[in-house]
Design a protein around this motif. Sequence first.
Motif, PDB file in Angstrom:
ATOM      1  N   ALA A  67       0.329 -48.191 -18.567  1.00 14.27           N
ATOM      2  CA  ALA A  67       1.895 -48.410 -19.151  1.00 14.27           C
ATOM      3  C   ALA A  67       1.899 -47.130 -20.278  1.00 14.27           C
ATOM      4  O   ALA A  67       3.041 -46.863 -20.675  1.00 14.27           O
ATOM      5  CB  ALA A  67       2.001 -49.486 -19.723  1.00 14.27           C
ATOM      6  N   ASP A  68       0.769 -46.630 -20.783  1.00 12.38           N
ATOM      7  CA  ASP A  68       0.925 -45.757 -21.756  1.00 12.38           C
ATOM      8  C   ASP A  68       1.564 -44.288 -21.147  1.00 12.38           C
ATOM      9  O   ASP A  68       0.964 -43.963 -20.223  1.00 12.38           O
ATOM     10  CB  ASP A  68      -0.595 -45.489 -22.396  1.00 12.38           C
ATOM     11  N   PRO A  69       2.310 -43.808 -21.911  1.00 14.60           N
ATOM     12  CA  PRO A  69       3.050 -42.683 -21.260  1.00 14.60           C
ATOM     13  C   PRO A  69       2.184 -41.485 -21.359  1.00 14.60           C
ATOM     14  O   PRO A  69       2.147 -40.884 -20.161  1.00 14.60           O
ATOM     15  CB  PRO A  69       4.221 -42.236 -22.340  1.00 14.60           C
ATOM     16  N   GLU A  70       1.036 -41.197 -22.117  1.00 10.88           N
ATOM     17  CA  GLU A  70      -0.101 -40.263 -21.904  1.00 10.88           C
ATOM     18  C   GLU A  70      -0.863 -40.603 -20.786  1.00 10.88           C
ATOM     19  O   GLU A  70      -1.052 -39.859 -20.070  1.00 10.88           O
ATOM     20  CB  GLU A  70      -0.867 -40.215 -23.108  1.00 10.88           C
ATOM     21  N   ILE A  71      -1.262 -41.937 -20.473  1.00 12.97           N
ATOM     22  CA  ILE A  71      -2.012 -42.156 -19.438  1.00 12.97           C
ATOM     23  C   ILE A  71      -1.222 -42.266 -18.107  1.00 12.97           C
ATOM     24  O   ILE A  71      -1.640 -41.664 -17.140  1.00 12.97           O
ATOM     25  CB  ILE A  71      -2.733 -43.707 -19.492  1.00 12.97           C
ATOM     26  N   ALA A  72      -0.140 -42.274 -18.093  1.00 10.85           N
ATOM     27  CA  ALA A  72       0.969 -42.495 -16.858  1.00 10.85           C
ATOM     28  C   ALA A  72       0.818 -40.861 -16.661  1.00 10.85           C
ATOM     29  O   ALA A  72       0.755 -40.612 -15.203  1.00 10.85           O
ATOM     30  CB  ALA A  72       2.200 -42.621 -17.411  1.00 10.85           C
ATOM     31  N   LYS A  73       0.804 -39.902 -17.657  1.00 12.98           N
ATOM     32  CA  LYS A  73       0.951 -38.451 -17.162  1.00 12.98           C
ATOM     33  C   LYS A  73      -0.528 -38.096 -16.587  1.00 12.98           C
ATOM     34  O   LYS A  73      -0.590 -37.374 -15.894  1.00 12.98           O
ATOM     35  CB  LYS A  73       1.399 -37.636 -18.258  1.00 12.98           C
ATOM     36  N   GLU A  74      -1.570 -38.553 -17.013  1.00 15.82           N
ATOM     37  CA  GLU A  74      -2.998 -38.630 -16.555  1.00 15.82           C
ATOM     38  C   GLU A  74      -2.974 -38.792 -14.915  1.00 15.82           C
ATOM     39  O   GLU A  74      -3.707 -38.180 -14.213  1.00 15.82           O
ATOM     40  CB  GLU A  74      -3.985 -39.027 -17.579  1.00 15.82           C
ATOM     41  N   ALA A  99      -6.797 -32.353 -18.104  1.00 13.87           N
ATOM     42  CA  ALA A  99      -5.123 -32.559 -18.342  1.00 13.87           C
ATOM     43  C   ALA A  99      -4.940 -32.680 -19.439  1.00 13.87           C
ATOM     44  O   ALA A  99      -3.603 -32.604 -19.901  1.00 13.87           O
ATOM     45  CB  ALA A  99      -4.832 -33.708 -17.358  1.00 13.87           C
ATOM     46  N   ARG A 100      -5.629 -33.174 -20.720  1.00  6.77           N
ATOM     47  CA  ARG A 100      -5.413 -33.373 -21.730  1.00  6.77           C
ATOM     48  C   ARG A 100      -4.622 -32.057 -22.686  1.00  6.77           C
ATOM     49  O   ARG A 100      -3.667 -32.286 -23.393  1.00  6.77           O
ATOM     50  CB  ARG A 100      -6.374 -33.960 -22.756  1.00  6.77           C
ATOM     51  N   GLY A 127       2.629 -32.998 -25.015  1.00  7.95           N
ATOM     52  CA  GLY A 127       4.175 -32.611 -25.195  1.00  7.95           C
ATOM     53  C   GLY A 127       4.956 -32.664 -23.905  1.00  7.95           C
ATOM     54  O   GLY A 127       6.267 -32.617 -23.997  1.00  7.95           O
ATOM     55  N   ALA A 128       4.172 -32.701 -22.677  1.00  4.27           N
ATOM     56  CA  ALA A 128       5.090 -32.658 -21.441  1.00  4.27           C
ATOM     57  C   ALA A 128       5.504 -34.178 -21.172  1.00  4.27           C
ATOM     58  O   ALA A 128       4.910 -35.177 -21.511  1.00  4.27           O
ATOM     59  CB  ALA A 128       4.046 -32.272 -20.403  1.00  4.27           C
ATOM     60  N   THR A 129       6.811 -34.133 -20.531  1.00  2.00           N
ATOM     61  CA  THR A 129       7.497 -35.403 -20.026  1.00  2.00           C
ATOM     62  C   THR A 129       6.731 -35.967 -18.734  1.00  2.00           C
ATOM     63  O   THR A 129       6.313 -35.205 -18.010  1.00  2.00           O
ATOM     64  CB  THR A 129       8.803 -35.437 -20.038  1.00  2.00           C
ATOM     65  N   VAL A 130       6.957 -37.120 -18.339  1.00  3.00           N
ATOM     66  CA  VAL A 130       6.402 -37.619 -17.085  1.00  3.00           C
ATOM     67  C   VAL A 130       7.168 -37.062 -15.884  1.00  3.00           C
ATOM     68  O   VAL A 130       6.502 -36.187 -15.093  1.00  3.00           O
ATOM     69  CB  VAL A 130       6.694 -39.264 -17.051  1.00  3.00           C
ATOM     70  N   HIS A 131       8.478 -36.734 -16.081  1.00  6.45           N
ATOM     71  CA  HIS A 131       9.324 -36.024 -15.355  1.00  6.45           C
ATOM     72  C   HIS A 131       8.746 -34.455 -14.841  1.00  6.45           C
ATOM     73  O   HIS A 131       8.589 -34.019 -13.867  1.00  6.45           O
ATOM     74  CB  HIS A 131      10.809 -36.054 -15.401  1.00  6.45           C
ATOM     75  N   GLY A 132       8.316 -33.887 -15.952  1.00  7.61           N
ATOM     76  CA  GLY A 132       7.838 -32.419 -16.182  1.00  7.61           C
ATOM     77  C   GLY A 132       6.634 -32.420 -15.233  1.00  7.61           C
ATOM     78  O   GLY A 132       6.278 -31.421 -14.752  1.00  7.61           O
TER      79      GLY A 132
END
Length: 257
Positions: A139-146, A170-171, A176-181
Motif C-alpha cells: 500500500a506504500d506508494p513507493e512499494i507500489a511503484k516497485e 528501480a529506486r 519522484g515518479a508517479t504510479v501512472h508514470g
Amino acid sequence: MDETRERPQVSREMVTIDNDHELMALARRHRRAGGVGLQVLNVIGSQAENLLERLPDRVKTRLESATLRALEAAMAAAQQSRGVVPDQRGWLNTALTTAMGAAGGAGGLPTALAELPVTTTVLLRAIQGVAWEHGYDPADPEIAKECLAVFGSAGPLEADDGVDMAFLSARITLTGATVHGIMARVAPRLATVLGQKLAAQTVPVLGAAAGAATNYAYTSYYQEMAAVHFGLKRLAERAGRPRDEVVADFRAALTRA
C-alpha cells in the motif's frame, strides 16, 4: 581487550559471507526464472520471435494501450483485494493463473483477450505478496511503484542471457515518479510479453494447453523476479549499502551461478 577489538572484524566477515550466500541464492533464482520460458517454448512448439506474427494487425496496434488499461485496472483490483483475500502461496497463484490460461486459450483470441486483465491482476497481486513477504507494504506508494517495476524485467520468453536488469535498480529511476508514470513506462515492455502470451494461445488445437503453459511460466517467472528484486532491496538496506552497488555484486554473482 584484544578479543574485544577482534569481535567486530569477525562479525563483519560473517555478515559478508552471509551476504555473498544470499547473493548467490538470488542469482540462482534469477537463472531458474529464465529457464521456465524455454520449457514453455518446447510445450507450445514455437519460436518466441515468431509468436507475435500470429496476432492480427488490429490486435498488435492496440496491444500497448490495452496493456496500460489492464495495468491500471490490475493495480486498483489487486490493492482492493488485499483487504478481502489474503496473499496466497506462490504455487496457488501459479495454479490459479494456469487454470485461467487454459480457459482463456480454449476459446481462441476473443477469450484470451478477455482473460488478459484478470491474469494481469493476479500477476500483480502475486508480486505484491512477494513484497509483503520481504517486509514491505504494497500500500506504500513507493512499494507500489516497485511492484510495477518488476513488470519491466524481461519476460519469461526472453531468450537473451543479457536481459535488461535495470528494474533491479528501480529506486534510482522511480524517485519522484508517479504510479501512472511507471505504468506508462512498463506498459510497452509488458505489451510485448503479453502479446507473446496471446499469440501462443492462438496456436491451433493447442490453445488451452498453450494458455495454461504460458500462464504457468509467467506467474512462476514474475514471482521469482519479484523475489530477486525485493531480496536485493532488503539486502542493500540490511548492509547499509546503495542498491546499485549491491546490484553490481549481483551481476557478478550471476556469472558464477
